[in-house]
Every structure is written in structure tokens, then in C-alpha cells.
Write an enzyme that holds these catalytic residues in place. Sequence first.
Site, PDB file in Angstrom:
ATOM      1  N   MET A 104      38.902  28.476  44.251  1.00 20.10           N
ATOM      2  CA  MET A 104      39.667  27.811  45.314  1.00 20.10           C
ATOM      3  C   MET A 104      38.962  28.000  46.656  1.00 20.10           C
ATOM      4  O   MET A 104      39.582  27.859  47.718  1.00 20.10           O
ATOM      5  CB  MET A 104      41.088  28.360  45.363  1.00 20.10           C
ATOM      6  CG  MET A 104      41.830  28.054  44.066  1.00 20.10           C
ATOM      7  SD  MET A 104      43.611  28.053  44.254  1.00 20.10           S
ATOM      8  CE  MET A 104      43.900  29.723  44.715  1.00 20.10           C
ATOM      9  N   HIS A 108      33.727  34.920  48.164  1.00 22.11           N
ATOM     10  CA  HIS A 108      33.291  36.280  48.480  1.00 22.11           C
ATOM     11  C   HIS A 108      32.429  36.766  47.320  1.00 22.11           C
ATOM     12  O   HIS A 108      32.182  36.013  46.360  1.00 22.11           O
ATOM     13  CB  HIS A 108      34.506  37.183  48.724  1.00 22.11           C
ATOM     14  CG  HIS A 108      35.538  37.113  47.636  1.00 22.11           C
ATOM     15  ND1 HIS A 108      35.305  37.559  46.356  1.00 22.11           N
ATOM     16  CD2 HIS A 108      36.801  36.603  47.627  1.00 22.11           C
ATOM     17  CE1 HIS A 108      36.373  37.364  45.620  1.00 22.11           C
ATOM     18  NE2 HIS A 108      37.296  36.771  46.351  1.00 22.11           N
ATOM     19  N   GLU A 109      32.017  38.026  47.380  1.00 26.25           N
ATOM     20  CA  GLU A 109      31.097  38.567  46.369  1.00 26.25           C
ATOM     21  C   GLU A 109      31.667  38.475  44.947  1.00 26.25           C
ATOM     22  O   GLU A 109      30.900  38.386  43.991  1.00 26.25           O
ATOM     23  CB  GLU A 109      30.754  40.022  46.695  1.00 26.25           C
ATOM     24  CG  GLU A 109      29.614  40.176  47.678  1.00 26.25           C
ATOM     25  CD  GLU A 109      28.304  39.531  47.194  1.00 26.25           C
ATOM     26  OE1 GLU A 109      27.937  39.723  46.020  1.00 26.25           O
ATOM     27  OE2 GLU A 109      27.663  38.833  47.994  1.00 26.25           O
ATOM     28  N   HIS A 119      33.443  35.999  43.646  1.00 23.84           N
ATOM     29  CA  HIS A 119      33.087  34.654  43.167  1.00 23.84           C
ATOM     30  C   HIS A 119      31.585  34.559  42.892  1.00 23.84           C
ATOM     31  O   HIS A 119      31.161  33.998  41.885  1.00 23.84           O
ATOM     32  CB  HIS A 119      33.415  33.599  44.231  1.00 23.84           C
ATOM     33  CG  HIS A 119      34.868  33.487  44.587  1.00 23.84           C
ATOM     34  ND1 HIS A 119      35.341  33.825  45.832  1.00 23.84           N
ATOM     35  CD2 HIS A 119      35.935  33.049  43.880  1.00 23.84           C
ATOM     36  CE1 HIS A 119      36.641  33.596  45.883  1.00 23.84           C
ATOM     37  NE2 HIS A 119      37.038  33.128  44.711  1.00 23.84           N
ATOM     38  N   GLN A 177      49.505  25.118  41.645  1.00 27.96           N
ATOM     39  CA  GLN A 177      49.683  26.496  41.187  1.00 27.96           C
ATOM     40  C   GLN A 177      50.303  27.405  42.235  1.00 27.96           C
ATOM     41  O   GLN A 177      50.443  28.604  42.013  1.00 27.96           O
ATOM     42  CB  GLN A 177      48.351  27.080  40.707  1.00 27.96           C
ATOM     43  CG  GLN A 177      47.353  27.403  41.804  1.00 27.96           C
ATOM     44  CD  GLN A 177      45.995  27.750  41.223  1.00 27.96           C
ATOM     45  OE1 GLN A 177      45.333  26.911  40.640  1.00 27.96           O
ATOM     46  NE2 GLN A 177      45.588  29.003  41.366  1.00 27.96           N
ATOM     47  N   GLN A 213      37.956  39.396  35.863  1.00 33.26           N
ATOM     48  CA  GLN A 213      39.002  40.315  35.372  1.00 33.26           C
ATOM     49  C   GLN A 213      40.085  40.529  36.418  1.00 33.26           C
ATOM     50  O   GLN A 213      41.201  40.903  36.101  1.00 33.26           O
ATOM     51  CB  GLN A 213      38.371  41.663  34.998  1.00 33.26           C
ATOM     52  CG  GLN A 213      39.385  42.669  34.456  1.00 33.26           C
ATOM     53  CD  GLN A 213      38.841  44.081  34.389  1.00 33.26           C
ATOM     54  OE1 GLN A 213      37.670  44.271  34.073  1.00 33.26           O
ATOM     55  NE2 GLN A 213      39.679  45.058  34.681  1.00 33.26           N
ATOM     56  N   SER A 250      39.274  39.711  47.463  1.00 30.78           N
ATOM     57  CA  SER A 250      40.179  38.584  47.271  1.00 30.78           C
ATOM     58  C   SER A 250      40.103  37.701  48.506  1.00 30.78           C
ATOM     59  O   SER A 250      39.932  38.204  49.627  1.00 30.78           O
ATOM     60  CB  SER A 250      41.618  39.101  47.112  1.00 30.78           C
ATOM     61  OG  SER A 250      42.543  38.063  47.352  1.00 30.78           O
ATOM     62  N   SER A 251      40.229  36.404  48.291  1.00 30.76           N
ATOM     63  CA  SER A 251      40.217  35.483  49.434  1.00 30.76           C
ATOM     64  C   SER A 251      41.363  35.807  50.385  1.00 30.76           C
ATOM     65  O   SER A 251      41.289  35.548  51.585  1.00 30.76           O
ATOM     66  CB  SER A 251      40.360  34.039  48.954  1.00 30.76           C
ATOM     67  OG  SER A 251      39.330  33.745  48.048  1.00 30.76           O
ATOM     68  N   ARG A 252      42.421  36.387  49.842  1.00 28.02           N
ATOM     69  CA  ARG A 252      43.600  36.671  50.672  1.00 28.02           C
ATOM     70  C   ARG A 252      43.413  37.918  51.552  1.00 28.02           C
ATOM     71  O   ARG A 252      44.211  38.142  52.458  1.00 28.02           O
ATOM     72  CB  ARG A 252      44.845  36.835  49.804  1.00 28.02           C
ATOM     73  CG  ARG A 252      45.310  35.521  49.180  1.00 28.02           C
ATOM     74  CD  ARG A 252      46.623  35.712  48.448  1.00 28.02           C
ATOM     75  NE  ARG A 252      47.195  34.460  47.989  1.00 28.02           N
ATOM     76  CZ  ARG A 252      46.918  33.896  46.806  1.00 28.02           C
ATOM     77  NH1 ARG A 252      46.073  34.481  45.990  1.00 28.02           N
ATOM     78  NH2 ARG A 252      47.482  32.744  46.463  1.00 28.02           N
TER      79      ARG A 252
HETATM   80  P1  AMP Z   1      40.084  32.074  43.048  1.00 29.27           P
HETATM   81  O1  AMP Z   1      39.196  31.365  44.011  1.00 29.27           O
HETATM   82  O2  AMP Z   1      40.851  33.189  43.667  1.00 29.27           O
HETATM   83  O3  AMP Z   1      40.894  31.133  42.209  1.00 29.27           O
HETATM   84  O4  AMP Z   1      39.099  32.807  42.028  1.00 29.27           O
HETATM   85  C1  AMP Z   1      38.118  32.119  41.300  1.00 29.27           C
HETATM   86  C2  AMP Z   1      37.545  33.028  40.257  1.00 29.27           C
HETATM   87  O5  AMP Z   1      36.954  34.160  40.878  1.00 29.27           O
HETATM   88  C3  AMP Z   1      38.599  33.567  39.291  1.00 29.27           C
HETATM   89  O6  AMP Z   1      38.066  33.574  37.973  1.00 29.27           O
HETATM   90  C4  AMP Z   1      38.841  34.960  39.792  1.00 29.27           C
HETATM   91  O7  AMP Z   1      39.277  35.852  38.799  1.00 29.27           O
HETATM   92  C5  AMP Z   1      37.441  35.332  40.265  1.00 29.27           C
HETATM   93  N1  AMP Z   1      37.535  36.446  41.218  1.00 29.27           N
HETATM   94  C6  AMP Z   1      38.305  36.508  42.338  1.00 29.27           C
HETATM   95  N2  AMP Z   1      38.178  37.718  42.929  1.00 29.27           N
HETATM   96  C7  AMP Z   1      37.309  38.424  42.176  1.00 29.27           C
HETATM   97  C8  AMP Z   1      36.773  39.748  42.248  1.00 29.27           C
HETATM   98  N3  AMP Z   1      37.091  40.587  43.219  1.00 29.27           N
HETATM   99  N4  AMP Z   1      35.893  40.137  41.287  1.00 29.27           N
HETATM  100  C9  AMP Z   1      35.566  39.297  40.281  1.00 29.27           C
HETATM  101  N5  AMP Z   1      36.031  38.044  40.151  1.00 29.27           N
HETATM  102  C10 AMP Z   1      36.888  37.612  41.075  1.00 29.27           C
END
Ligand code: AMP
Length: 292
Positions: A30, A34-35, A37, A61, A147, A184-186
Amino acid sequence: MKIIHSVKQMREFAQKSRLEKKRIGFVPTMGALHEGHLSLMRESRKLCNLSVISIFVNRLQFNDPADFSSYPQSFERDCEAAQNAGVDCVFAPDEKELYRNHLTYVTMKRLGDHLCGASRPGHFDGVFTVVSKLFNIVGPDTAFFGQKDIQQARCIEKMCEDLNFPVTIKLMPIVRDTDGLAMSSRNVRLSADERLRALALYMSLRKVETMIGDGITQRDALVNASREILTQSNARIDYVELVDYDMLEPVHEIIPGVRYVFAIAAFYAHTRLIDNMIITPDGCRYRETMNL
Ligand code: AMP
């Protein structure tokens, strides 16, 4: 690196790549990269000949409209970071095109019922629906999931099995900041004080790992110890749960030789954070990757 917005162009590009016998790796995101991703993208680069990512804040979602409208966005910076991670193509679909006259949802029984599924009604249906659409458009050989969102990854694995998507799901470790907070993006929404208090999630996983090492196997003892650390940090706890790895259903006790997930979701002010560890007979998996 290609940037594609239209479904038709994405399909054509993927189709051409398949005819060239390229193996397509895919990382759905989304954005606000960050690292965490980027670790998925680097793995895709390593294992596949063509790496595609999607950047799409999926309205379907979000069970909280305020969370959706305040979700961080940084498209240009994301494209630069993706390019540096070896990505060949960014697919950033237009919401109006993707969901034009949309009526169909993908849903799942049991596996999505607990943890985030229980506290965010409709969330996973939105995830399964968009991931199905993205898989159908991109047609990846392998897709990479973190994970950090363990329930999402396990459910998508099951969805691929149940709906015969010819996609291999690769689960990648949680990337953490040097102090242990899961990326986390948040996280950008946390104030300095909340950011510090949020370390309680990681601390409580460490505590539970130590307790398991000391032979404590009862769910209540582990959950209570974790809750205590979270409560001391003034978190508003959403859930703390011990579930089995296969069905993600709550259990009372750890039985030797079986895999489990210890999962946490907690709010600091309005920001909801999640973290987890996989408990295996060989030890706990939750801090393989620190962003040092
Ligand atoms: P999102 O953009 O939050 O929907 O995340 C996209 C993908 O990146 C998902 O498969 C997440 O599980 C993964 N992801 C997000 N944060 C992390 C993290 N800290 N370490 C590893 N994978 C992550």
C-alpha cells in the site's frame, strides 16, 4: 523501471514477459515504503527475473474511514526506493478503474476469524479481493508477503490453494528498527513519546520467548505477562493471543513439536500496531531481521 496505471497495460506487459520465459516475482503493497517492504523486493529480485510491485491503498480493506483517509502516501519517493531495490515495474492502479461497478468479494472461513479478522470486520475480505484481482492481472509465479502480517500471509497461502492460483507464496521475516519496533507505514503517525512506549510490543515478545525457554507453556501465563508489559506502556490492547500456526485458532497450551503464533495488536493513541512471533520446536522466530 516501468510505472503502469492501467489494468490493460499491466496485463500486456506481464503477458509479454511470460512469453519471454521470465519468472515474475510480485510484492503487493500500500506504499509508504520502508525497509520491510524493500526486503521483500530484494528477495523477489534474487529469486525471479522480473520484479513487479503494486502500490495501491485499498479502500476495501479499511474498516475505519479515518484510517484510510490518513494513510501515509509518498508515491515518488516509493518509486525511487523500489527502483533502488531492483524492481522492474510498479503497478499503481487507478481506483476508479479497478473497482468500476465492483460487486464480487472473496471471503474465507475460519482462518480469518480470529486476531485481526475479529477486530477488523470485513478487513480480510477486502484484502483477499484485491490480492485476487492483482494476481489475475499480474500473473506472478511467486508473491512475497511479510511475517509482520502473519494472518494475512497464511490466509493468502490458503486462498491460493483453495482457488487454484498458480502462485507460490514466500513468507519473509519481520524487519525491525534497531531498537526492536517492527517497521510499519503507520509508525510515522506515532509521536516521539508513543514511539518509545510502542517498544512494549517487542519487549513483551522477548518476555514471552524467555518464559517459553523457561518451560512455561500455559497460554494464560504467557498472555498475562505480555498484557502486563503492554498495559504498563499505556497501550490500549486490541488482542494478545496464542494460536496454532495451521488454523490460527486460540489454544490453551503449547505442546512440544507443534508450531504456534503469539500475536499482539495494540493502539497508541489512534495508531494501531501489530507484531507477532512464530513459535517452533527450534525456537521463536521474530527478530531475524533488524535494520542495523
Ligand atoms: P502493506 O504495505 O502494509 O500492505 O505491506 C505490504 C507487505 O509488506 C505485506 O506483505 C507486509 O506483511 C509486508 N511488511 C510490512 N511491514 C513489514 C516488516 N516490518 N517486515 C517485513 N515485511 C513487512
